[in-house]
Design a protein around this motif. Structure first.
Motif, PDB file in Angstrom:
ATOM      1  N   MET A  12       0.860  -1.167   0.000  1.00  0.00           N
ATOM      2  CA  MET A  12       0.000   0.000   0.000  1.00  0.00           C
ATOM      3  C   MET A  12       0.907   1.231   0.000  1.00  0.00           C
ATOM      4  O   MET A  12       2.053   1.171   0.375  1.00  0.00           O
ATOM      5  CB  MET A  12      -0.876   0.008   1.260  1.00  0.00           C
ATOM      6  CG  MET A  12      -1.769  -1.218   1.374  1.00  0.00           C
ATOM      7  SD  MET A  12      -2.777  -1.491  -0.083  1.00  0.00           S
ATOM      8  CE  MET A  12      -3.684   0.046  -0.145  1.00  0.00           C
ATOM      9  N   THR A  28      -5.448   7.681   5.165  1.00  0.00           N
ATOM     10  CA  THR A  28      -6.054   6.541   4.481  1.00  0.00           C
ATOM     11  C   THR A  28      -5.053   5.409   4.320  1.00  0.00           C
ATOM     12  O   THR A  28      -5.384   4.229   4.543  1.00  0.00           O
ATOM     13  CB  THR A  28      -6.585   6.979   3.099  1.00  0.00           C
ATOM     14  OG1 THR A  28      -7.649   7.923   3.287  1.00  0.00           O
ATOM     15  CG2 THR A  28      -7.107   5.792   2.297  1.00  0.00           C
ATOM     16  N   THR A  32      -5.582   1.761   5.977  1.00  0.00           N
ATOM     17  CA  THR A  32      -5.655   0.619   5.069  1.00  0.00           C
ATOM     18  C   THR A  32      -4.577  -0.406   5.399  1.00  0.00           C
ATOM     19  O   THR A  32      -4.826  -1.621   5.399  1.00  0.00           O
ATOM     20  CB  THR A  32      -5.513   1.083   3.610  1.00  0.00           C
ATOM     21  OG1 THR A  32      -6.506   2.078   3.323  1.00  0.00           O
ATOM     22  CG2 THR A  32      -5.684  -0.078   2.641  1.00  0.00           C
ATOM     23  N   GLU A  33      -3.375   0.071   5.679  1.00  0.00           N
ATOM     24  CA  GLU A  33      -2.293  -0.834   6.053  1.00  0.00           C
ATOM     25  C   GLU A  33      -2.637  -1.576   7.346  1.00  0.00           C
ATOM     26  O   GLU A  33      -2.403  -2.788   7.463  1.00  0.00           O
ATOM     27  CB  GLU A  33      -0.990  -0.053   6.222  1.00  0.00           C
ATOM     28  CG  GLU A  33       0.213  -0.943   6.503  1.00  0.00           C
ATOM     29  CD  GLU A  33       1.496  -0.132   6.606  1.00  0.00           C
ATOM     30  OE1 GLU A  33       2.476  -0.507   5.940  1.00  0.00           O
ATOM     31  OE2 GLU A  33       1.521   0.868   7.356  1.00  0.00           O
ATOM     32  N   LEU A  80      -8.086  -4.361  -0.212  1.00  0.00           N
ATOM     33  CA  LEU A  80      -7.486  -3.204   0.449  1.00  0.00           C
ATOM     34  C   LEU A  80      -7.361  -2.021  -0.494  1.00  0.00           C
ATOM     35  O   LEU A  80      -7.525  -0.867  -0.077  1.00  0.00           O
ATOM     36  CB  LEU A  80      -6.116  -3.581   1.026  1.00  0.00           C
ATOM     37  CG  LEU A  80      -6.144  -4.577   2.189  1.00  0.00           C
ATOM     38  CD1 LEU A  80      -4.742  -5.013   2.560  1.00  0.00           C
ATOM     39  CD2 LEU A  80      -6.867  -3.979   3.401  1.00  0.00           C
ATOM     40  N   GLN A  81      -7.100  -2.283  -1.768  1.00  0.00           N
ATOM     41  CA  GLN A  81      -7.032  -1.175  -2.728  1.00  0.00           C
ATOM     42  C   GLN A  81      -8.394  -0.507  -2.864  1.00  0.00           C
ATOM     43  O   GLN A  81      -8.499   0.728  -2.933  1.00  0.00           O
ATOM     44  CB  GLN A  81      -6.551  -1.669  -4.090  1.00  0.00           C
ATOM     45  CG  GLN A  81      -6.387  -0.547  -5.119  1.00  0.00           C
ATOM     46  CD  GLN A  81      -5.430   0.542  -4.641  1.00  0.00           C
ATOM     47  OE1 GLN A  81      -4.272   0.276  -4.376  1.00  0.00           O
ATOM     48  NE2 GLN A  81      -5.930   1.769  -4.501  1.00  0.00           N
ATOM     49  N   ILE A  83     -10.791  -0.540  -0.555  1.00  0.00           N
ATOM     50  CA  ILE A  83     -11.019   0.167   0.705  1.00  0.00           C
ATOM     51  C   ILE A  83     -10.298   1.514   0.696  1.00  0.00           C
ATOM     52  O   ILE A  83     -10.839   2.542   1.112  1.00  0.00           O
ATOM     53  CB  ILE A  83     -10.550  -0.707   1.892  1.00  0.00           C
ATOM     54  CG1 ILE A  83     -11.558  -1.830   2.144  1.00  0.00           C
ATOM     55  CG2 ILE A  83     -10.343   0.128   3.157  1.00  0.00           C
ATOM     56  CD1 ILE A  83     -11.120  -2.843   3.173  1.00  0.00           C
ATOM     57  N   ASN A  84      -9.069   1.514   0.198  1.00  0.00           N
ATOM     58  CA  ASN A  84      -8.285   2.746   0.083  1.00  0.00           C
ATOM     59  C   ASN A  84      -9.039   3.779  -0.760  1.00  0.00           C
ATOM     60  O   ASN A  84      -9.161   4.953  -0.381  1.00  0.00           O
ATOM     61  CB  ASN A  84      -6.936   2.416  -0.546  1.00  0.00           C
ATOM     62  CG  ASN A  84      -5.958   3.576  -0.504  1.00  0.00           C
ATOM     63  OD1 ASN A  84      -5.295   3.796   0.501  1.00  0.00           O
ATOM     64  ND2 ASN A  84      -5.869   4.328  -1.596  1.00  0.00           N
ATOM     65  N   MET A  87     -12.120   5.119   1.066  1.00  0.00           N
ATOM     66  CA  MET A  87     -11.768   6.044   2.144  1.00  0.00           C
ATOM     67  C   MET A  87     -11.379   7.409   1.610  1.00  0.00           C
ATOM     68  O   MET A  87     -11.723   8.438   2.199  1.00  0.00           O
ATOM     69  CB  MET A  87     -10.640   5.455   3.000  1.00  0.00           C
ATOM     70  CG  MET A  87     -11.082   4.310   3.886  1.00  0.00           C
ATOM     71  SD  MET A  87      -9.807   3.805   5.063  1.00  0.00           S
ATOM     72  CE  MET A  87      -9.702   5.271   6.085  1.00  0.00           C
TER      73      MET A  87
END
Length: 218
Positions: A12, A28, A32-33, A80-81, A83-84, A87
């Motif tokens: 990330m 963010t 995310t991490e 996660l991407q 979610i990033n 956000m």
């Protein structure tokens, strides 16, 4: 209004933040991490994947366990991407990891992480900017990870094979990729108990944790 979605299917970005100046993009990235490490930790601690499929990495001053399973890694990177992205658009409300029994399809645990947009200052471009030292943030995150690690002391033993899903709650106006579909909330239907986890704040976002689980029937 809220929509609940589930993903059907590293690095990330490094937090774009100085020691005390936290931007929306930097916050963010931090959150995310954290989600990536938290999900890995839960999957390891709850035995959803075999322990030999994890490797140790140093993060938050702790020895973190992360998956080496290529299929799982690819799934988490994609989730996660997204979610990033949500956000950054300020449309993500919570992430929920649901643990389900493979045979009965019964929901046994729900790990809930609520995302609150804090009242940060706004710069000349209209972006949220907060102030908090990296050390403070890392210390708060470390405390949550320690709680997840210690969860085996109070959560019932998962006696049957289990799987997991990641649910996200978004605003109704969030753009939803085709890889995601609507889902019900997947609540625990009976004998549910819950334990509140610690929270952490970047001064732009606050993340509040909670685990609910099906209690053992005495």
């Amino acid at each position: 209004a809220v929509g609940c979605l589930v993903a059907r299917t590293d690095a990330m970005a490094t937090a774009q933040a100085t020691k005390n100046n936290i931007t929306l993009k930097g916050s963010t990235a931090i959150v995310t991490e954290f989600f990536g490490y938290a999900v890995n930790s839960i999957l390891y601690q709850r035995g959803i994947y075999p322990p030999e499929s994890f490797e140790r990495k140093n993060k938050y001053g702790l020895g973190m366990l992360v998956t080496t399973d290529e299929q799982l890694k690819a799934y988490l990177v994609n989730v996660l991407q997204q979610i990033n992205d949500w956000m950054l658009q300020k449309t993500l409300q919570k992430l929920v990891l649901v643990v389900t029994a493979v045979g009965s399809h019964e929901v046994l645990e729900r790990w809930v992480f609520d995302i609150v947009n804090e009242d940060a200052n706004v710069d000349e471009r209209g972006d949220a900017v907060g102030e908090k030292s990296d050390k403070e943030i890392q210390t708060e995150i470390s405390a949550i990870i320690r709680q997840i690690t210690a969860s085996v002391t109070f959560l019932p033993l998962l006696e049957e094979q289990c799987t997991f899903d990641l649910l996200v709650y978004t605003n109704d106006d969030a753009e939803v990729p085709v890889q995601w579909e609507e889902s019900d909330a997947r609540y625990i239907t009976d004998n549910a108990e819950q334990v509140k986890l610690r929270s952490f704040s970047t001064s732009v976002h606050k993340v509040e944790g909670l685990v609910s689980y099906k209690a053992s029937e005495d």
